[in-house]
Design an enzyme around this catalytic site. Structure first.
Site, PDB file in Angstrom:
ATOM      1  N   GLU A 102       0.826  -1.198   0.000  1.00 31.62           N
ATOM      2  CA  GLU A 102       0.000   0.000   0.000  1.00 31.62           C
ATOM      3  C   GLU A 102       0.864   1.254   0.000  1.00 31.62           C
ATOM      4  O   GLU A 102       1.928   1.289   0.625  1.00 31.62           O
ATOM      5  CB  GLU A 102      -0.900   0.008   1.238  1.00 31.62           C
ATOM      6  CG  GLU A 102      -1.891  -1.147   1.207  1.00 31.62           C
ATOM      7  CD  GLU A 102      -2.885  -1.111   2.365  1.00 31.62           C
ATOM      8  OE1 GLU A 102      -3.917  -1.769   2.237  1.00 31.62           O
ATOM      9  OE2 GLU A 102      -2.627  -0.447   3.373  1.00 31.62           O
ATOM     10  N   CYS A 140       3.480   8.707   0.375  1.00 34.80           N
ATOM     11  CA  CYS A 140       4.071   7.867   1.417  1.00 34.80           C
ATOM     12  C   CYS A 140       4.262   6.477   0.819  1.00 34.80           C
ATOM     13  O   CYS A 140       3.284   5.822   0.444  1.00 34.80           O
ATOM     14  CB  CYS A 140       3.108   7.839   2.608  1.00 34.80           C
ATOM     15  SG  CYS A 140       3.560   6.660   3.866  1.00 34.80           S
ATOM     16  N   CYS A 199       6.638  -6.287   7.679  1.00 34.69           N
ATOM     17  CA  CYS A 199       7.743  -5.731   8.464  1.00 34.69           C
ATOM     18  C   CYS A 199       8.086  -6.717   9.584  1.00 34.69           C
ATOM     19  O   CYS A 199       7.206  -7.371  10.135  1.00 34.69           O
ATOM     20  CB  CYS A 199       7.335  -4.387   9.064  1.00 34.69           C
ATOM     21  SG  CYS A 199       8.666  -3.602   9.994  1.00 34.69           S
ATOM     22  N   CYS A 231       6.171  -3.572  15.975  1.00 32.94           N
ATOM     23  CA  CYS A 231       5.835  -2.508  16.932  1.00 32.94           C
ATOM     24  C   CYS A 231       4.400  -2.745  17.405  1.00 32.94           C
ATOM     25  O   CYS A 231       3.523  -3.111  16.606  1.00 32.94           O
ATOM     26  CB  CYS A 231       5.954  -1.136  16.284  1.00 32.94           C
ATOM     27  SG  CYS A 231       7.627  -0.792  15.735  1.00 32.94           S
ATOM     28  N   CYS A 285       1.250  -1.179  15.536  1.00 29.06           N
ATOM     29  CA  CYS A 285       1.277  -1.107  14.072  1.00 29.06           C
ATOM     30  C   CYS A 285       0.651  -2.333  13.414  1.00 29.06           C
ATOM     31  O   CYS A 285       0.983  -3.478  13.744  1.00 29.06           O
ATOM     32  CB  CYS A 285       2.725  -0.959  13.619  1.00 29.06           C
ATOM     33  SG  CYS A 285       2.912  -1.010  11.837  1.00 29.06           S
ATOM     34  N   CYS A 311      -1.198   6.378   9.579  1.00 31.74           N
ATOM     35  CA  CYS A 311      -0.009   5.773  10.170  1.00 31.74           C
ATOM     36  C   CYS A 311      -0.295   4.460  10.881  1.00 31.74           C
ATOM     37  O   CYS A 311      -1.185   4.393  11.716  1.00 31.74           O
ATOM     38  CB  CYS A 311       0.543   6.711  11.226  1.00 31.74           C
ATOM     39  SG  CYS A 311       1.849   7.665  10.609  1.00 31.74           S
TER      40      CYS A 311
END
Ligand code: SF4
Length: 338
Positions: free
Chosen positions: A81, A95, A102, A106, A109, A325
């Site tokens: 994305e 962005c 990942c 975190c 996230c 975010c």
């Protein structure tokens, strides 16, 4: 899209032809080589066969029309994305993602919850930019900034990220000024050191999100490997060399990291640096995490400002299309946690 293949196709072509090809792709923003009428028909056909430039993507536009999320399908069918954010001052920021998934997990996230699949190639990073450049062209607008804040940790895919920036910065290619690029990292010290040695004026953003090691390690396990004091020392070297202001991102999570004591502690650890703090209300991707209330953010900001820290506040951008975010998960549905 595979930019390495284009080199093979153009190997025997004269220099002026290579320039024409780059201009068609990066400046005229063609969607298909058949539009590149400046090139001979045989070359157009060869390029269409060996180096197709169509991009498979679905778009989601936020209610206020200020952000657009693209769900791009890569050649191996993995999905990533990217998000376009259009600001009132005519900035159009893209962005981009740097990895499929990942590995850093975190706590706040959605991408981290998906786990890590693979790094993106430099071509796949550039593809995201070209998608939105073509999109904006229809409205006579241009991309003004590129931020590596999408899926993945950009400094763990260092070489591809830097190569993509070099091509996008090249005047014969996309030609975007080097100061228009920002890399946001969770604090990969080795990567920041390498970036310092590049001597490029790329903006550095560091996702801090906590005011002490204990809290940061809870929210961001990478802090166990790269603790705060070492991280701050490395950031200082980057500031000294680049003379660029560093942005410390602080995602504000209700009842977790938004107390007065956190603001005081944060003031102490970032003060006397060429930097500013960007407060970002947490997006509710995880059942237990809620954004800090507006009043709390206001008080937190006041404490920082009283301690002479420059503070900006990011407002929720594209949260209705899961483009904000920590919400990017590479699937065409809202985050499972909503
Ligand atoms: S916040 Fe960034 S570094 Fe952390 S898991 Fe998500 S994508 Fe990875």
């Amino acid at each position: 899209m595979n930019l390495e293949k284009i080199e093979q196709v153009l190997q025997k072509e004269p220099n002026y032809r290579r320039k024409q090809v780059k201009k068609c792709l990066f400046q005229d923003l063609i969607n298909d080589w058949s539009e590149a009428t400046v090139l001979p028909l045989s070359l157009r056909e060869e390029l269409n066969k060996s180096f197709p430039i169509s991009i498979e993507a679905e778009t989601f536009i936020s209610k206020n029309k200020k952000s657009v999320k693209a769900l791009i399908t890569l050649q191996d069918k993995e999905k990533i994305e990217s998000v376009l954010m259009c600001y009132n001052d005519n900035r159009n920021t893209v962005c981009v993602s740097s990895q499929v998934g990942c590995s850093l997990n975190c706590a706040f996230c959605a991408t981290g919850k998906e786990g890590f699949t693979r790094n993106l190639s430099f071509s796949e990073i550039i593809e995201q930019v070209l998608f939105f450049a073509r999109f904006l062209k229809k409205e006579n607008k241009k991309i003004t900034n590129i931020v590596f804040m999408g899926m993945g940790e950009p400094l763990l895919n260092y070489d591809n990220v830097i190569k993509a920036i070099e091509i996008l910065n090249d005047k014969d290619c996309f030609g975007l000024g080097i100061r228009s690029f920002s890399i946001s990292t969770s604090g990969i010290i080795d990567g920041i050191k390498k970036l310092t040695e590049e001597n490029k004026e790329i903006n550095l953003a560091v996702s801090l999100n906590a005011s002490n090691n204990k809290l940061r390690s809870q929210l961001m396990p990478i802090n166990n490997k790269y603790p705060l004091d070492e991280l701050l020392k490395t950031i200082d070297e980057y500031i000294n060399r680049s003379r660029r202001k560093v942005m410390f991102e602080y995602i504000m999570i209700k009842g977790i990291n938004d107390f007065d004591e956190n603001a005081l502690e944060l003031s102490k650890i970032v003060k006397n640096r060429l930097c500013f703090v960007n407060l970002i209300p947490c997006n509710p991707t995880e059942k237990n995490f809620q954004p800090s209330p507006t009043k709390r953010i206001k008080k937190f900001k006041e404490i920082l400002e009283k301690n002479k820290i420059v503070v900006t506040q990011r407002y929720l951008f594209g949260d209705d299309i899961s483009a904000a975010c920590g919400q990017l998960v590479g699937q065409n549905k809202k985050s499972d946690y909503k």
